[in-house]
Design a protein around this motif. Structure first.
Motif, PDB file in Angstrom:
ATOM      1  N   MET A 132     -52.450  -8.830   2.881  1.00  0.00           N
ATOM      2  CA  MET A 132     -52.507 -10.275   2.677  1.00  0.00           C
ATOM      3  C   MET A 132     -53.057 -11.008   3.892  1.00  0.00           C
ATOM      4  SD  MET A 132     -51.610 -10.161  -0.369  1.00  0.00           S
ATOM      5  CE  MET A 132     -51.949 -11.903  -0.621  1.00  0.00           C
ATOM      6  N   THR A 165     -55.047 -16.722   1.198  1.00  0.00           N
ATOM      7  CA  THR A 165     -53.955 -16.681   2.165  1.00  0.00           C
ATOM      8  C   THR A 165     -54.450 -17.082   3.553  1.00  0.00           C
ATOM      9  OG1 THR A 165     -52.868 -14.926   0.898  1.00  0.00           O
ATOM     10  CG2 THR A 165     -52.189 -15.197   3.196  1.00  0.00           C
ATOM     11  N   GLY A 201     -39.819 -18.156  -1.295  1.00  0.00           N
ATOM     12  CA  GLY A 201     -40.525 -16.943  -1.676  1.00  0.00           C
ATOM     13  C   GLY A 201     -39.780 -16.212  -2.769  1.00  0.00           C
ATOM     14  N   SER A 219     -40.057 -12.745  -4.933  1.00  0.00           N
ATOM     15  CA  SER A 219     -40.756 -11.460  -4.999  1.00  0.00           C
ATOM     16  C   SER A 219     -39.948 -10.492  -5.835  1.00  0.00           C
ATOM     17  CB  SER A 219     -40.950 -10.887  -3.586  1.00  0.00           C
ATOM     18  OG  SER A 219     -41.685 -11.777  -2.763  1.00  0.00           O
ATOM     19  N   TYR A 255     -42.535  -8.919   1.332  1.00  0.00           N
ATOM     20  CA  TYR A 255     -43.624  -9.889   1.183  1.00  0.00           C
ATOM     21  C   TYR A 255     -43.131 -11.307   1.445  1.00  0.00           C
ATOM     22  CZ  TYR A 255     -46.839  -6.465  -0.816  1.00  0.00           C
ATOM     23  OH  TYR A 255     -47.679  -5.390  -1.008  1.00  0.00           O
ATOM     24  N   SER A 256     -41.944 -11.636   0.938  1.00  0.00           N
ATOM     25  CA  SER A 256     -41.404 -12.974   1.181  1.00  0.00           C
ATOM     26  C   SER A 256     -41.015 -13.158   2.647  1.00  0.00           C
ATOM     27  CB  SER A 256     -40.189 -13.236   0.285  1.00  0.00           C
ATOM     28  OG  SER A 256     -40.592 -13.560  -1.031  1.00  0.00           O
ATOM     29  N   GLY A 316     -44.341 -13.480   4.404  1.00  0.00           N
ATOM     30  CA  GLY A 316     -44.946 -14.727   3.954  1.00  0.00           C
ATOM     31  C   GLY A 316     -44.292 -15.947   4.573  1.00  0.00           C
ATOM     32  N   TYR A 355     -45.698 -16.272   8.151  1.00  0.00           N
ATOM     33  CA  TYR A 355     -47.060 -16.791   8.338  1.00  0.00           C
ATOM     34  C   TYR A 355     -47.285 -18.141   7.677  1.00  0.00           C
ATOM     35  CZ  TYR A 355     -48.543 -14.314   3.921  1.00  0.00           C
ATOM     36  OH  TYR A 355     -48.697 -13.839   2.645  1.00  0.00           O
ATOM     37  N   MET A 356     -46.501 -18.473   6.667  1.00  0.00           N
ATOM     38  CA  MET A 356     -46.649 -19.794   6.052  1.00  0.00           C
ATOM     39  C   MET A 356     -46.028 -20.890   6.914  1.00  0.00           C
ATOM     40  SD  MET A 356     -48.226 -19.536   2.958  1.00  0.00           S
ATOM     41  CE  MET A 356     -47.586 -20.495   1.593  1.00  0.00           C
ATOM     42  N   PHE A 367     -45.055 -18.182  -3.816  1.00  0.00           N
ATOM     43  CA  PHE A 367     -44.747 -18.800  -2.536  1.00  0.00           C
ATOM     44  C   PHE A 367     -44.908 -20.309  -2.679  1.00  0.00           C
ATOM     45  CE2 PHE A 367     -46.247 -15.089   0.419  1.00  0.00           C
ATOM     46  CZ  PHE A 367     -45.159 -14.332   0.020  1.00  0.00           C
ATOM     47  N   SER A 371     -48.880 -14.820  -5.589  1.00  0.00           N
ATOM     48  CA  SER A 371     -49.036 -15.012  -4.156  1.00  0.00           C
ATOM     49  C   SER A 371     -49.338 -13.732  -3.392  1.00  0.00           C
ATOM     50  CB  SER A 371     -47.763 -15.639  -3.583  1.00  0.00           C
ATOM     51  OG  SER A 371     -46.625 -14.841  -3.885  1.00  0.00           O
ATOM     52  N   THR A 372     -48.977 -12.570  -3.957  1.00  0.00           N
ATOM     53  CA  THR A 372     -49.190 -11.315  -3.229  1.00  0.00           C
ATOM     54  C   THR A 372     -49.675 -10.176  -4.115  1.00  0.00           C
ATOM     55  OG1 THR A 372     -46.881 -10.590  -3.509  1.00  0.00           O
ATOM     56  CG2 THR A 372     -47.398 -11.905  -1.552  1.00  0.00           C
TER      57      THR A 372
END
Length: 368
Positions: free
Chosen positions: A165, A171, A191, A193, A221-222, A225, A228-229, A283, A297-298
């Motif tokens: 990602m 992203t 998030g 997932s 992933y969450s 995420g 980075y979000m 997300f 989102s992923t």
């Protein structure tokens, strides 16, 4: 997907463009000019479903190429040798792959095996003097992850984690928007997932091989995420576990965990990781000036999303193609993605997972 010319025109008039880590021609491998520079010569370890996906994606790479195979299943090696034109001398099993030390055809090994095998396999690849690309999660806990980082540093080889990602166009665009202040001060991340897992005998539901259940496989992933979000590292976590099927999800295999994270700025994240619900790949992040929502989102297919200013329009390119070309650029030229993909990044996620498991078990708020 529109033409490359249309995309470049959109970039030229947009206030927000993809980062200058790569030019568009370099980022979108499928539309790039011919490349005649060095190629990262990769052996894939673990020829299962995801290894198959990576191998297929690498056929479109310009800077990385599949040259070797490592598997415990001879029939898979024979099939892949024929399909991808791999010479016999570049094929190994799990007992003899240390011999890659003497094979100049191989620069790096992409480890795509069950989580519980990652650490020992990484240490062996590093000892053989080859760069390591390890699928996430990098191990079954942060202690293992740090041992992997230390071993690769001692061997003077790169350790990269399969964070696809971090190269995905939408992203990357959203992260750049956040960095440029389009959302203002990030306040909240959500998030979700999860999916309903099938075969109860698969390795993902075996504690020794997986290290856990949904959190290891999809919840990560969450976690990544949120980081980075929001653009911060969490300082505490809380978590609650729900288990409705203890026969399928045995001790040490989480079925569903809700978890919360707090960040230094005061931002918070509220996330769900599950093996017992479908349609969960979303997300959402809101800040003082705007928001972004991504759904899916992923997933492997096209990522979709919108901000308060409208839809995300960056084109879809196979994630693993971009990832492998990006990793080659990092190894050869030191070109870094917008969010790190090194072993230290992997350890950060593992520390959070360790804390989530502890919070779920004790009911306590765990400081990081």
């Amino acid at each position: 997907m529109g033409s490359r010319r249309d995309f470049l025109q959109k970039l030229s008039v947009s206030a927000v463009s993809l980062p200058l880590i790569y030019s568009p021609a370099n980022l979108f491998a499928a539309d790039s000019e011919p490349y005649d520079g060095p190629k990262l010569k990769v052996a894939i370890m673990g020829l299962g479903s995801y290894g198959t996906r990576v191998a297929k994606a690498m056929q479109s790479c310009k800077r990385a190429t599949l040259v070797g195979l490592i598997s415990g299943t001879p029939s898979k090696i024979e099939k892949w040798k024929t399909k991808y034109g791999i010479p016999e001398k570049n094929c190994y099993n799990y007992d003899n792959f240390d011999a890659i030390k003497d094979n100049p055809d191989i620069d790096a090994v992409y480890i795509i095996t069950p989580n519980g095998l990652h650490k020992d396999q990484t240490l062996r690849v590093a000892k053989a003097g080859k760069h390591v690309i390890c699928e996430k999660p990098m191990g079954i806990n942060a202690k293992e992850g740090q041992e992997m980082v230390d071993a690769c540093k001692a061997a003077n080889v790169k350790l990269l984690i399969g964070y696809r990602m971090h190269f995905e166009p939408k992203t990357v665009a959203v992260i750049k928007m956040r960095k440029e202040g389009m959302f203002g001060t990030p306040k909240f991340f959500q998030g979700q997932s999860g999916f309903t897992i099938g075969d109860p005998t698969q390795w993902r539901l075996n504690k020794e091989l997986s290290g856990g259940g949904a959190m290891m496989d999809i919840g990560i992933y969450s976690i990544n995420g949120a980081r980075y979000m929001l653009g911060e590292e969490p300082i505490w976590v809380t978590a609650q576990e729900t288990k409705t099927d203890p026969q399928k999800f045995k001790e040490g295999i989480d079925e569903t965990i809700q978890f919360q994270m707090g960040f230094p700025s005061g931002a918070v994240a509220n996330c769900l990781s599950t093996y017992n619900m479908n349609n969960l790949d979303r997300f959402f992040m809101t800040g003082s000036k705007g928001y972004v929502e991504m759904q899916p989102s992923t997933g492997y297919g096209p990522i979709e999303g919108r901000t308060h200013e409208g839809p995300l329009t960056q084109p879809h390119v196979t994630h693993q193609t971009l990832q492998m070309d990006g990793m080659a650029a990092l190894i050869f030229d030191g070109v870094q993605p917008i969010v790190p993909i090194d072993g230290e990044e992997g350890v950060k996620d593992m520390k959070i997972i360790d804390a989530i498991f502890l919070a779920a078990k004790t009911g306590n708020k765990i400081e990081l």
